[in-house]
Design a protein around this motif. Structure first.
Motif, PDB file in Angstrom:
ATOM      1  N   GLN A  23      82.396  10.412  29.345  1.00  0.00           N
ATOM      2  CA  GLN A  23      81.064   9.819  29.406  1.00  0.00           C
ATOM      3  C   GLN A  23      80.014  10.896  29.201  1.00  0.00           C
ATOM      4  N   HIS A  24      78.910  10.524  28.580  1.00  0.00           N
ATOM      5  CA  HIS A  24      77.824  11.459  28.331  1.00  0.00           C
ATOM      6  C   HIS A  24      76.844  11.446  29.492  1.00  0.00           C
ATOM      7  N   ARG A  25      76.251  12.593  29.766  1.00  0.00           N
ATOM      8  CA  ARG A  25      75.250  12.706  30.819  1.00  0.00           C
ATOM      9  C   ARG A  25      73.862  12.569  30.221  1.00  0.00           C
ATOM     10  N   ASP A  26      72.902  12.186  31.073  1.00  0.00           N
ATOM     11  CA  ASP A  26      71.515  12.143  30.632  1.00  0.00           C
ATOM     12  C   ASP A  26      71.010  13.569  30.441  1.00  0.00           C
ATOM     13  N   VAL A  27      70.055  13.742  29.569  1.00  0.00           N
ATOM     14  CA  VAL A  27      69.466  15.045  29.308  1.00  0.00           C
ATOM     15  C   VAL A  27      68.627  15.470  30.517  1.00  0.00           C
ATOM     16  N   ILE A  28      68.750  16.731  30.923  1.00  0.00           N
ATOM     17  CA  ILE A  28      67.948  17.252  32.025  1.00  0.00           C
ATOM     18  C   ILE A  28      66.565  17.575  31.473  1.00  0.00           C
ATOM     19  N   PRO A  29      65.506  17.046  32.097  1.00  0.00           N
ATOM     20  CA  PRO A  29      64.162  17.296  31.575  1.00  0.00           C
ATOM     21  C   PRO A  29      63.782  18.770  31.687  1.00  0.00           C
TER      22      PRO A  29
END
Length: 57
Positions: A23-29
């Motif tokens: 699964q892919h993670r959300d991008v860290i801002p």
């Protein structure tokens, strides 16, 4: 091919751990939102450490 290596069969089903790992993670801002509201917090979560260091700290 390597001599003596058995031929593996392809499975049509995937285990839960394999699917979770892919699964892919959300991008860290780039700019963290929490820094604006909390400022900077220092805390001692370990407590006193025994034995003391050679310097007596």
């Amino acid at each position: 091919m390597v001599k003596g290596l058995p031929i593996l069969e392809e499975l049509d089903e995937n285990c839960v751990d394999c699917l979770t790992g892919k699964q892919h993670r959300d991008v860290i801002p780039k700019q963290a939102m929490w820094r604006a509201s909390l400022k900077l917090v220092h805390s001692d979560i370990c407590g006193p450490i025994n034995p003391k260091s050679n310097g007596g700290n």
